[in-house]
Structure formats: structure tokens, C-alpha cells
Design a protein around this motif. Structure first.
Motif, PDB file in Angstrom:
ATOM      1  N   ARG A 230       0.822  -1.203   0.000  1.00  0.00           N
ATOM      2  CA  ARG A 230       0.000   0.000   0.000  1.00  0.00           C
ATOM      3  C   ARG A 230       0.862   1.262   0.000  1.00  0.00           C
ATOM      4  N   VAL A 231       1.920   1.248   0.817  1.00  0.00           N
ATOM      5  CA  VAL A 231       2.736   2.452   0.941  1.00  0.00           C
ATOM      6  C   VAL A 231       3.870   2.497  -0.080  1.00  0.00           C
ATOM      7  N   GLY A 232       4.189   1.344  -0.676  1.00  0.00           N
ATOM      8  CA  GLY A 232       5.207   1.297  -1.714  1.00  0.00           C
ATOM      9  C   GLY A 232       6.606   1.073  -1.188  1.00  0.00           C
ATOM     10  N   HIS A 233       7.022   1.862  -0.178  1.00  0.00           N
ATOM     11  CA  HIS A 233       8.405   1.762   0.304  1.00  0.00           C
ATOM     12  C   HIS A 233       8.483   2.267   1.738  1.00  0.00           C
ATOM     13  N   ALA A 234       9.253   1.551   2.554  1.00  0.00           N
ATOM     14  CA  ALA A 234       9.550   1.993   3.917  1.00  0.00           C
ATOM     15  C   ALA A 234      11.061   2.133   4.030  1.00  0.00           C
ATOM     16  N   GLU A 235      11.521   3.305   4.473  1.00  0.00           N
ATOM     17  CA  GLU A 235      12.966   3.512   4.556  1.00  0.00           C
ATOM     18  C   GLU A 235      13.614   2.557   5.552  1.00  0.00           C
ATOM     19  N   VAL A 236      12.908   2.306   6.671  1.00  0.00           N
ATOM     20  CA  VAL A 236      13.425   1.369   7.670  1.00  0.00           C
ATOM     21  C   VAL A 236      12.317   0.396   8.056  1.00  0.00           C
ATOM     22  N   GLY A 237      12.584  -0.885   7.919  1.00  0.00           N
ATOM     23  CA  GLY A 237      11.661  -1.909   8.406  1.00  0.00           C
ATOM     24  C   GLY A 237      12.138  -2.367   9.778  1.00  0.00           C
ATOM     25  N   MET A 238      11.326  -2.159  10.813  1.00  0.00           N
ATOM     26  CA  MET A 238      11.748  -2.391  12.190  1.00  0.00           C
ATOM     27  C   MET A 238      11.320  -3.761  12.728  1.00  0.00           C
ATOM     28  N   ILE A 239      12.232  -4.400  13.424  1.00  0.00           N
ATOM     29  CA  ILE A 239      11.937  -5.585  14.231  1.00  0.00           C
ATOM     30  C   ILE A 239      11.920  -5.080  15.672  1.00  0.00           C
ATOM     31  N   ALA A 240      10.757  -5.065  16.291  1.00  0.00           N
ATOM     32  CA  ALA A 240      10.608  -4.372  17.570  1.00  0.00           C
ATOM     33  C   ALA A 240      10.847  -5.273  18.772  1.00  0.00           C
ATOM     34  N   VAL A 241      11.520  -4.702  19.767  1.00  0.00           N
ATOM     35  CA  VAL A 241      11.687  -5.260  21.117  1.00  0.00           C
ATOM     36  C   VAL A 241      12.306  -6.654  21.097  1.00  0.00           C
ATOM     37  N   ILE A 242      13.575  -6.710  20.741  1.00  0.00           N
ATOM     38  CA  ILE A 242      14.364  -7.939  20.856  1.00  0.00           C
ATOM     39  C   ILE A 242      15.219  -7.787  22.105  1.00  0.00           C
ATOM     40  N   ASP A 243      14.817  -8.444  23.194  1.00  0.00           N
ATOM     41  CA  ASP A 243      15.482  -8.219  24.476  1.00  0.00           C
ATOM     42  C   ASP A 243      16.304  -9.400  24.985  1.00  0.00           C
ATOM     43  N   THR A 244      16.159 -10.562  24.392  1.00  0.00           N
ATOM     44  CA  THR A 244      16.933 -11.713  24.846  1.00  0.00           C
ATOM     45  C   THR A 244      17.654 -12.346  23.663  1.00  0.00           C
ATOM     46  N   ALA A 245      18.728 -13.072  23.965  1.00  0.00           N
ATOM     47  CA  ALA A 245      19.470 -13.767  22.913  1.00  0.00           C
ATOM     48  C   ALA A 245      18.578 -14.786  22.214  1.00  0.00           C
ATOM     49  N   GLU A 246      17.676 -15.401  22.972  1.00  0.00           N
ATOM     50  CA  GLU A 246      16.771 -16.393  22.402  1.00  0.00           C
ATOM     51  C   GLU A 246      15.824 -15.749  21.392  1.00  0.00           C
ATOM     52  N   GLN A 247      15.311 -14.561  21.733  1.00  0.00           N
ATOM     53  CA  GLN A 247      14.427 -13.850  20.802  1.00  0.00           C
ATOM     54  C   GLN A 247      15.166 -13.503  19.512  1.00  0.00           C
ATOM     55  N   TRP A 248      16.417 -13.061  19.649  1.00  0.00           N
ATOM     56  CA  TRP A 248      17.176 -12.710  18.465  1.00  0.00           C
ATOM     57  C   TRP A 248      17.434 -13.929  17.595  1.00  0.00           C
ATOM     58  N   GLU A 249      17.868 -15.035  18.190  1.00  0.00           N
ATOM     59  CA  GLU A 249      18.204 -16.223  17.423  1.00  0.00           C
ATOM     60  C   GLU A 249      16.974 -16.886  16.820  1.00  0.00           C
ATOM     61  N   ASP A 250      15.809 -16.659  17.412  1.00  0.00           N
ATOM     62  CA  ASP A 250      14.585 -17.291  16.915  1.00  0.00           C
ATOM     63  C   ASP A 250      13.863 -16.345  15.950  1.00  0.00           C
ATOM     64  N   TRP A 251      12.861 -15.635  16.444  1.00  0.00           N
ATOM     65  CA  TRP A 251      12.039 -14.841  15.532  1.00  0.00           C
ATOM     66  C   TRP A 251      12.717 -13.570  15.063  1.00  0.00           C
ATOM     67  N   GLY A 252      13.757 -13.116  15.800  1.00  0.00           N
ATOM     68  CA  GLY A 252      14.472 -11.928  15.343  1.00  0.00           C
ATOM     69  C   GLY A 252      15.173 -12.176  14.020  1.00  0.00           C
ATOM     70  N   ARG A 253      15.932 -13.259  13.943  1.00  0.00           N
ATOM     71  CA  ARG A 253      16.632 -13.580  12.703  1.00  0.00           C
ATOM     72  C   ARG A 253      15.650 -13.918  11.571  1.00  0.00           C
ATOM     73  N   LYS A 254      14.569 -14.626  11.922  1.00  0.00           N
ATOM     74  CA  LYS A 254      13.572 -14.970  10.905  1.00  0.00           C
ATOM     75  C   LYS A 254      12.938 -13.701  10.331  1.00  0.00           C
ATOM     76  N   SER A 255      12.657 -12.750  11.207  1.00  0.00           N
ATOM     77  CA  SER A 255      12.085 -11.481  10.748  1.00  0.00           C
ATOM     78  C   SER A 255      13.087 -10.725   9.886  1.00  0.00           C
ATOM     79  N   ALA A 256      14.373 -10.767  10.281  1.00  0.00           N
ATOM     80  CA  ALA A 256      15.413 -10.096   9.504  1.00  0.00           C
ATOM     81  C   ALA A 256      15.534 -10.716   8.118  1.00  0.00           C
ATOM     82  N   ASP A 257      15.411 -12.031   8.037  1.00  0.00           N
ATOM     83  CA  ASP A 257      15.469 -12.710   6.730  1.00  0.00           C
ATOM     84  C   ASP A 257      14.310 -12.259   5.844  1.00  0.00           C
ATOM     85  N   GLU A 258      13.128 -12.130   6.446  1.00  0.00           N
ATOM     86  CA  GLU A 258      11.962 -11.679   5.693  1.00  0.00           C
ATOM     87  C   GLU A 258      12.162 -10.248   5.200  1.00  0.00           C
TER      88      GLU A 258
END
Length: 268
Positions: free
Chosen positions: A13-41
């Protein structure tokens, strides 16, 4: 935590976002799990030209440093304020951002207003001093939160402030006296032992008191859910007073624990 809802429909709808944010990654487990998956997306969206940069926000320096060093994140939104002026982990995060060419966006320059007001009364610390401190650090920009037009005007006064008004050394030197009675989640209540827990009953004191602060405007489902996730509740407090002996800010932890119990456990 679940993966965030895919953002592609929004981007269409918006066409382009300058920054795509992955919000509130506070633990190593969050980063290694859904954080990295979100980054890949987001990386796929970046290749398609729908996202310019990949961003992440978090509150813990060790986890943020791990994400920055992964070479996946382009932008990091992280709390930067004078309360952490001597934090070695934060210094390491700054260095990691500089080395990886990651833009550091400073949030919470007033530490949620705690630097400016205690018990409904203003402290001697000014918004200008807070902003001057943050902008003296290796940050790309700062995003202070404001509630109304007057707070915005107060923040913008920094632009016309004198060097004397921007000087913050005295504020840092007197932080403990300025913020007496306020829990800053500094963990000074921890015993001098790397393997010890915050209190004899294993209560996560700083986190519990943070929930109490968040509940002042009303106990939302999100805040209640956070409290319910604690393994040890405030009602386990035996009023031993050990934490209060350690507290640099003279917080009345026992009274606050009773307030938490009243709010979340249905007891006075």
C-alpha cells in the motif's frame, strides 16, 4: 513470542519503507529465533526495493550487540540516557555499532520522564541537559517522546540553549540525590556476587517495580500478562530489607512490593 504479522501487505500500500523495524528484541533467544527470521523476511523486501534498511529495537546491550555484530541490522533503536553514563556494556555496544556502520537511534533520553520528575515534582535536571548528554554520545539521532505541544516546545528549546544550559556534568554527579526514591532498574540492589539473585526470595526486583510504574496509568492486559510471566511474584517478599540496604536511590522496595500485590494479586 510469535513472528510479527508479515508487513508485505502494508508495504504494497505504501510502496516503500525507509526502515523496516523488528521491535523489542530483548533476549538472545528472541534474536536467534524470531528476530533472525524477521530479519530474513525484511532482507527479501530490501532486495525488492520495498525496504531501504533493516532496523531493530531493544533494551539490553548484550542482546543488541549480538544483533549488531551479526551484520544483519542497519539501524538500532536503543535507550541512551545519562543514567547509563558509566555502563561498560553500553560502551561496547557503541563500539560495535561504529565498527559495523550501524546507525544508533537513541530513545528514552529522559528515561520515561524519570530524569525530569520524581513524585510529581520536577528534578533539577532539564530536558536540554538530557539531550546534550545523549547527543554527546556516538548516536545518529535522538527521538524524545512527548505527550503534548508544551513538551515538544520544551524539547525544542535545546536548539537555542546556551553552552551553560547544555552542561550536564552536575546532573550526572548528583543523580542519586535527584532521583531519590525512584527505581531506575540499575540493579544496585544485586548482591556483590555474579551468581546471586536479586533477593533471597528470587524476586526480579527491578522488573517487578517497572511493571508497577507501567500500571500507574491502569493495569492493561499487556502489563498483567508481563507480571503473570514472573516466576516469583511480589507476594513472596518477606520484608527482609536486604534490597533496601543495597539501593543507591533509597527506594522503599517493601512498600512498593505491597502496592504490586494489591494491584496484581488482589490483596492489600
Amino acid at each position: 513470542r510469535r513472528l510479527p504479522t508479515p508487513i508485505l501487505p502494508l508495504l504494497r500500500r505504501v510502496g516503500h519503507a525507509e526502515v523496516g523495524m523488528i521491535a523489542v528484541i530483548d533476549t538472545a533467544e528472541q534474536w536467534e529465533d524470531w528476530g533472525r527470521k524477521s530479519a530474513d523476511e525484511l532482507a527479501r523486501y530490501k532486495e525488492e526495493g520495498r525496504v531501504g534498511h533493516i532496523g531493530m529495537s531493544g533494551h539490553y546491550a548484550s542482546t543488541a550487540t549480538k544483533a549488531v555484530e551479526s551484520s544483519v541490522v542497519d539501524v538500532l533503536m536503543f535507550p541512551v540516557n545519562m543514567l547509563k553514563h558509566d555502563d561498560e556494556e553500553l560502551r561496547a555496544l557503541y563500539e560495535a555499532c561504529a565498527k559495523a556502520n550501524v546507525g544508533l537511534v537513541a530513545m528514552k533520553p529522559y528515561y520515561g520522564g524519570k530524569l525530569l520528575q520524581v513524585g510529581g515534582k520536577p528534578t533539577p535536571i532539564t530536558p536540554t541537559q538530557c539531550l546534550a548528554y545523549v547527543l554527546s554520545q556516538p548516536v545518529s539521532t535522538v527521538v524524545p517522546g512527548v505527550k503534548n505541544a508544551e513538551e515538544l516546545r520544551t524539547t525544542l528549546r535545546y536548539l537555542e540553549a546556551t553552552e551553560e544550559e547544555r552542561a550536564y556534568d552536575s546532573a550526572i554527579a548528583n543523580l542519586t540525590s535527584h532521583l531519590e526514591g525512584v527505581c531506575t532498574q540499575c540493579n544496585h540492589c544485586l548482591p556483590q556476587c555474579n551468581h546471586c539473585l536479586p533477593c533471597p526470595e528470587n524476586i526480579e526486583i527491578g522488573q517487578v517495580l517497572m511493571v508497577l510504574d507501567l500500571a500507574q496509568g491502569g493495569v492493561t492486559d499487556e502489563v498483567r500478562g508481563w507480571y503473570d510471566s514472573f516466576e516469583v511474584k511480589a507476594s513472596a517478599c518477606t520484608e527482609c530489607g536486604v534490597c533496601m540496604e543495597r539501593c543507591a536511590f533509597k527506594v522503599d522496595v517493601i512498600t512498593k512490593m505491597k502496592q504490586v500485590v494489591a494491584l496484581f494479586e488482589g490483596a492489600a
